[in-house]
Enzyme design. Structure first.
Site, short mmCIF file in Angstrom:
data_model
loop_
_atom_site.label_atom_id
_atom_site.label_comp_id
_atom_site.label_asym_id
_atom_site.label_seq_id
_atom_site.Cartn_x
_atom_site.Cartn_y
_atom_site.Cartn_z
N SER A 24 -51.95 -3.77 1.12
CA SER A 24 -50.68 -4.21 0.55
C SER A 24 -51.00 -5.33 -0.44
CB SER A 24 -49.79 -4.71 1.69
OG SER A 24 -48.63 -5.32 1.18
N LYS A 26 -50.49 -0.05 -1.64
CA LYS A 26 -49.08 -0.43 -1.75
C LYS A 26 -49.01 -1.65 -2.65
CE LYS A 26 -46.37 -2.92 1.78
NZ LYS A 26 -45.90 -2.82 3.18
N LYS A 75 -46.39 -4.72 -4.05
CA LYS A 75 -45.10 -5.37 -3.85
C LYS A 75 -44.39 -5.42 -5.19
CE LYS A 75 -45.40 -6.74 0.52
NZ LYS A 75 -44.40 -6.42 1.55
N ASP A 132 -43.28 -1.62 -2.26
CA ASP A 132 -42.46 -2.28 -1.23
C ASP A 132 -41.57 -3.33 -1.91
OD1 ASP A 132 -41.35 -3.42 1.01
OD2 ASP A 132 -43.25 -3.99 1.95
N GLU A 162 -40.53 1.40 -0.11
CA GLU A 162 -40.27 0.76 1.17
C GLU A 162 -39.14 -0.26 1.02
OE1 GLU A 162 -43.91 -0.83 2.84
OE2 GLU A 162 -42.86 -1.87 4.45
N ASP A 211 -38.45 -0.49 6.71
CA ASP A 211 -39.27 -1.49 7.41
C ASP A 211 -38.30 -2.43 8.13
OD1 ASP A 211 -40.76 -3.77 8.09
OD2 ASP A 211 -41.74 -4.00 6.17
N LYS A 242 -43.71 -1.61 12.83
CA LYS A 242 -44.47 -2.83 13.11
C LYS A 242 -44.22 -3.15 14.56
CE LYS A 242 -44.27 -4.84 8.51
NZ LYS A 242 -43.55 -5.76 7.61
N GLY A 287 -48.06 -4.08 8.83
CA GLY A 287 -48.84 -5.28 9.16
C GLY A 287 -48.06 -6.52 8.81
O1 OSB Z 1 -43.03 -6.05 4.14
O2 OSB Z 1 -44.67 -5.03 4.94
C1 OSB Z 1 -44.14 -6.09 4.61
C2 OSB Z 1 -46.58 -9.00 5.14
C3 OSB Z 1 -45.73 -9.95 5.66
C4 OSB Z 1 -44.39 -9.65 5.78
C5 OSB Z 1 -43.90 -8.41 5.41
C6 OSB Z 1 -44.75 -7.44 4.91
C7 OSB Z 1 -46.11 -7.76 4.74
C8 OSB Z 1 -47.09 -6.85 4.12
C9 OSB Z 1 -48.55 -7.11 4.43
O3 OSB Z 1 -46.80 -6.00 3.33
C10 OSB Z 1 -49.14 -6.15 5.37
C11 OSB Z 1 -50.50 -6.54 5.87
O4 OSB Z 1 -51.49 -6.31 5.16
O5 OSB Z 1 -50.60 -7.08 6.98
MG MG Z 2 -42.49 -3.98 4.13
#
Ligand code: OSB
Ligand code: MG
Length: 371
Positions: A138, A164, A166, A191, A216, A241, A265, A293
């Site tokens: 991510s 992924k 952001k 995302d 996402e 999510d 999660k 994650g």
């Molecule tokens: O939206 O998936 C998410 C991290 C912190 C809070 C929300 C998200 C995330 C990530 C990172 O996208 C995922 C990871 O590599 O742990």
């Molecule tokens: Mg997310």
């Protein structure tokens, strides 16, 4: 097997610098402050990680609310029990509404203990199949498109199974266009962390031309209904999510047609057992699932790895190698990608990673012995 009694419970917060700041539509994170639980029971030591952050920007739980709920309610319930199963603990936890991340952390530690009592790896206790786990990364919002393209190139070279990025309003279409031009065939997803509304449908429709695996959480963090209206108007599969907090949410989203994919999660949905139920439901109802994650340390990531041995996890998750997050982690061995981009499940009984007391001691910013 039953747990006879709880001998001790210790709570830590460790503060680990991230190798680079992690920017999302809701915040910029420079550190991971992880709330950890160490529970000793019947002479076996188990660890759990709470996936909360110091702030309530992803969800309402924080390290402070979780430590309050754990200390004043969950551990009080736990220490009042004798000769119990984990299922019985979870039943007693149901009296407390919400606070899933706090509950998951306690369940984590108990599962680690139970698997060690049986002398088996956690995935076996969970009923999973030993296998290589798919990786995914991510990548946060970057200062410039060049920085983003460079990060993607690095991840691609490491053979991550999917990438992924952001996004947020105004940092979307142009960026996706450039990423797709540079990487026409990578497994790519975006995302939004709830940055859009239904008024943005003209923008969200444009995502269809980028051949994304999914978008996402485009809309509000607790919305399910409006995502169904959006999914009818766009081709890109929606993945939820934030909105999916339990099995009932997964059912509602499925019945309404709000998403085609769910990011499970384990912390957000209340733990490993709850996650197992959701992945089973997804499998039966033609919803693809993957493991999300929360920038976990090696403890939390070990749980995510074991979880992904269950058959409903059909897509690569947000499980990256340790060096993508931290210069040094608090466990041995660190997670590394195999030449084919896959990840091996930690070996040994329980979660299979060795927690390093010296590192915890050096990185801790809070400690309390609860029992
Ligand atoms: O939206 O998936 C998410 C991290 C912190 C809070 C929300 C998200 C995330 C990530 C990172 O996208 C995922 C990871 O590599 O742990
Ligand atoms: Mg997310």
């Amino acid at each position: 097997m039953k747990i006879k009694q709880i001998d001790s419970v210790e709570m830590f917060i460790v503060r680990l610098p991230l190798v680079s700041p992690f920017e999302t539509s809701f915040s910029v994170q420079t550190h991971r402050e992880a709330l950890l639980l160490k529970i000793v029971s019947d002479d076996v030591c188990g660890w759990g990680e709470c996936v909360t952050s110091p702030d309530p920007y992803y969800c309402y739980e924080t390290n402070a609310t979780a430590s309050h709920i754990i200390q004043d309610f969950l551990i009080a319930i736990l220490t009042a029990m004798n000769n119990f199963t984990i299922e019985e603990v979870l039943q007693n936890f149901e009296q407390i509404r919400g606070h899933h991340m706090a509950k998951a952390a306690v369940e984590n530690a108990l599962l680690d203990i139970m698997a060690q009592k049986y002398k088996i790896p956690l995935f076996e206790l969970m009923g999973g199949t030993p296998q290589k786990i798919m990786s995914g990364i991510s990548i946060g919002i970057q200062e410039s498109i060049d920085d983003l393209l460079e990060s993607i190139q690095k991840a691609h070279d490491k053979r991550y199974h999917r990438i992924k990025i952001k996004i947020k309003k105004g940092k979307d279409i142009e960026i996706l266009k450039k990423v797709r031009r540079a990487f026409p065939s990578i497994n790519l997803m975006a995302d939004a962390n709830s940055d859009y509304t239904l008024e943005d449908i003209p923008i969200l429709k444009k995502f269809d031309e980028f051949n994304l695996m999914m978008i996402e959480q485009p809309l509000n963090y607790d919305d399910i209904y409006f995502h169904a209206l959006l999914q009818k108007q766009i081709q890109t599969p929606i993945c939820l999510d934030e909105s999916i907090k339990n099995l009932n949410d997964a059912k509602t989203a499925t019945e309404l047609g709000s998403c085609k994919i769910i990011n499970i999660k384990q912390g957000r949905v209340g733990g490993m057992t709850a996650s197992k139920k959701i992945q089973a439901y997804c499998m039966e109802n033609n919803i693809k699932a993957w493991s999300g994650g929360m920038l976990e340390t090696g403890i939390g990531r070990a749980f995510n790895l074991h979880l992904q041995t269950l058959p409903g996890f059909v897509l690569p998750g947000d499980t990256s190698e340790t060096s993508r997050y931290f210069a040094e982690d608090i466990v041995d061995k660190p997670v590394i990608l195999q030449p084919d981009g896959s990840i091996e499940i930690p070996k040994g009984a329980g979660i299979g990673v060795h927690v390093l007391p010296e590192r915890i001691d050096r990185l801790k910013v809070f400690y309390e012995k609860l029992v």
